[in-house]
Design an enzyme around this catalytic site. Structure first.
Site, PDB file in Angstrom:
ATOM      1  N   SER A 250     103.648  77.423  89.176  1.00 51.66           N
ATOM      2  CA  SER A 250     105.054  77.792  89.248  1.00 51.66           C
ATOM      3  C   SER A 250     105.804  76.893  90.219  1.00 51.66           C
ATOM      4  O   SER A 250     105.234  76.379  91.183  1.00 51.66           O
ATOM      5  CB  SER A 250     105.168  79.238  89.719  1.00 51.66           C
ATOM      6  OG  SER A 250     104.636  79.351  91.026  1.00 51.66           O
ATOM      7  N   LYS A 251     107.068  76.707  89.948  1.00 49.64           N
ATOM      8  CA  LYS A 251     107.899  75.870  90.806  1.00 49.64           C
ATOM      9  C   LYS A 251     108.024  76.474  92.195  1.00 49.64           C
ATOM     10  O   LYS A 251     108.208  75.765  93.173  1.00 49.64           O
ATOM     11  CB  LYS A 251     109.281  75.699  90.175  1.00 49.64           C
ATOM     12  CG  LYS A 251     109.235  74.904  88.875  1.00 49.64           C
ATOM     13  CD  LYS A 251     110.560  74.955  88.131  1.00 49.64           C
ATOM     14  CE  LYS A 251     110.445  74.252  86.779  1.00 49.64           C
ATOM     15  NZ  LYS A 251     111.657  74.433  85.953  1.00 49.64           N
ATOM     16  N   ARG A 252     107.928  77.776  92.237  1.00 44.54           N
ATOM     17  CA  ARG A 252     108.033  78.485  93.504  1.00 44.54           C
ATOM     18  C   ARG A 252     106.874  78.153  94.448  1.00 44.54           C
ATOM     19  O   ARG A 252     107.057  77.901  95.622  1.00 44.54           O
ATOM     20  CB  ARG A 252     108.079  79.991  93.226  1.00 44.54           C
ATOM     21  CG  ARG A 252     108.120  80.863  94.439  1.00 44.54           C
ATOM     22  CD  ARG A 252     109.505  80.883  95.061  1.00 44.54           C
ATOM     23  NE  ARG A 252     109.461  81.365  96.436  1.00 44.54           N
ATOM     24  CZ  ARG A 252     109.259  82.628  96.784  1.00 44.54           C
ATOM     25  NH1 ARG A 252     109.093  83.545  95.843  1.00 44.54           N
ATOM     26  NH2 ARG A 252     109.232  82.979  98.046  1.00 44.54           N
TER      27      ARG A 252
END
Length: 484
Positions: A250-252
């Site tokens: 995930s980009k997070r």
RNA sequence: GUCCCCAUCGUCCAGCGGCCCAGGACUCCACCCUUUCAAGGUGGCUACGCGGGUUCGAAUCCCGUUGGGGGCACCA
């Protein structure tokens, strides 16, 4: 039969590594088979739609060399390739599904649906639509609560839907029983589940290669294929790329989830492609450094793993170093130049002098760089204006009290008429090793700090040769006093 | 909660019944090379989650268990 595959990104934000990962495996198979590769933009979610996203995806895929044969930008026999431009093509199929009893209208409000799910979960029941609207006319349904004006169309899942399907990677897959999935949203846009099936069929897609996350919705798609009387495609569900904590990438949690990140960080596209081809996959002979052509040549679905690989930057860094070192010198210089420019070391465009200096430095630094972003620090002392040249504090501290050595070096170098790596080294050795009785390591350390401003730098005599007599002497004399 | 998928070194892979008291790569450590740092060379540490089967023989097959992941949206 000629093979046709597609990659179908959704333009909802920054391009995702997963898109490149899918594109790579799709394409490896397509090129091996001599088939066609389609880029289709799945922009049916108007809430999350981002206008610049499509272009970014295309730029990233091109950067990686993962090019398509048909797509929204280049057209093709099945245009348009943007789902938002295909709204009219889905409608007749929705009507056909409703008419044949495979789908039905639903007027339930989102509040009611949310409440229903909450109750189901509280009762430890599988969640799913309770078919409140099934068999009801609009008028009948309107009298009940939780009614909303514009209906959606739902798939009617039969008693015994097809739950098994053959997967090129996993063999026989047993998928969960689907819910009465919405096929047509209230805004008139199809959901993914309707659009993929219709488009894949109409575009002649023979193999659907996508992430593992889609396994659970495959039965819905199978149902639509069957209801419409269409042949099912072959399926291959790729493992999911993971964060270090094993969750779906995930980009997070992982900067590497963002495709644009790699170029900024100084990774080479060919290294990224190679690395992606190493995740959940391997070459029959165990080779780890390989290009797309090699991967495609003996590509085999049975070699794709079912285990989701952690996207580990350390190995990519090593691989990038391999590719950086393999670059032709002028290519290395060309790729490194933008990083020097953004660091403010070189003008944009670069002058002839600056280019010549970089060319001279390439042999000294190419093995010392894994990421292109490491280049500026390594060559800073060659480009920095003399007034701005300074010595790192920590480096200076290591060689304080070496005024004698520096002066001896400067004196010896001063008399040189022929300035080259060899003459510089000979002069230094004569003055410092023979003259002062120092070992080479001891002798060079202060000189390196004085000339390069750091205790870690490219090879010293070579660096001094590139720097030129004037600048070297000036730095030595200055340092002789400051480090005295 | 529920359904499905998955399970070899810290990480990425090899292994698809005997060649495995498990092999390669990254990382880490040591040594060599060496003017620093790299690169290169040599060597080393570290894994078949657990329990039952099946079999002459299991990392490889089966069952269970545990663990991890994903789905369960008018998002894809």
């Amino acid at each position: 039969m000629t093979v046709r595959l597609r990659v179908a990104p959704s333009p909802t934000g920054d391009p995702h590594v997963g898109t490149a990962y899918m594109a790579l495996f799709n394409l490896a198979f397509v090129r091996q088979q001599g088939g066609a590769f389609v880029l289709r933009v799945e922009d049916t979610d108007r809430a999350r739609f981002q206008a610049d996203s499509e272009q970014q995806v295309k730029d990233m895929l091109h950067w990686l060399g993962l090019d398509w044969d048909e797509g929204p930008d280049i057209g093709g026999p099945y245009a348009p390739y943007r789902q938002s431009e295909r709204l009219d093509t889905y409608r007749p199929y929705v009507e056909q599904l409703v008419a044949s009893g495979n789908a039905y209208e639903c007027w339930c409000s989102s509040e009611r649906l949310a409440q229903m799910r909450a109750q189901q979960q509280a009762a430890k029941l599988p969640t799913g639509y309770d078919r409140r609207c099934l068999g009801l006319t609009r008028e009948q349904r309107a009298e009940l609560d939780g009614f909303t004006e514009t209906p959606v169309v739902r798939l009617l899942v039969p008693e015994d839907p097809p739950l098994h399907f053959a997967d090129l990677i996993r063999g026989e897959v047993n998928a969960p029983r689907p819910d009465d999935q919405v096929l047509l949203k209230a805004d008139g846009f199809p959901t993914y589940h309707l659009a993929v099936v219709v488009d894949d069929h109409l575009m002649g897609i023979t193999h659907v290669v996508r992430g593992e996350e889609w396994i659970s919705s495959t039965p819905k798609h199978l149902l639509v294929y069957d209801a419409l009387g269409w042949d099912r495609p072959a399926y291959a569900h790729m493992p999911l790329l993971r964060n270090t904590d094993k969750s779906k990438i995930s980009k997070r949690k992982n900067p590497a989830a963002r495709l644009t990140w790699f170029g900024e960080q100084g990774y080479l596209p060919e290294a990224l492609v190679n690395f992606l081809g190493l995740l959940g996959y391997s070459q029959p002979d165990g080779t780890e450094v390989f290009d797309f052509a090699q991967m495609s040549r003996d590509f085999d679905w049975s070699r794709v793993s079912t285990v989701g690989p952690v996207f580990d930057l350390e190995k990519l860094g090593w691989l990038n170093g391999e590719y950086v070192r393999a670059l032709a010198p002028d290519d290395f210089a060309a790729r490194g130049m933008p990083f020097l420019q953004s660091a403010g070391l070189v003008a944009d465009p670069a002058s002839d002098d600056e280019r010549a200096t970089l060319d001279a430095l390439v042999p000294l630094v190419q093995t010392r760089v894994a990421l292109l972003t490491e280049l500026p620090a390594l060559v800073r002392c060659f480009f920095v204006p003399e007034e701005a040249f300074s010595i790192e504090e920590a480096a200076a501290a290591k060689v304080t009290g070496s005024g004698t050595v520096l002066t001896a070096a400067a004196d010896a170098l001063e008399t040189l008429t022929d300035w080259s790596t060899e003459t510089v080294q000979a002069a230094m050795d004569a003055a410092l090793i023979d003259g002062l009785g120092l070992k080479r390591g001891k002798a060079y350390a202060p000189v390196r700090v004085a000339v390069c401003g750091a205790s870690v730098a490219p090879p010293l005599p070579e660096s001094m040769a590139v720097l030129g007599k004037e600048r070297v002497l000036r730095r030595l004399r200055v340092a002789a006093t400051t480090l005295g």
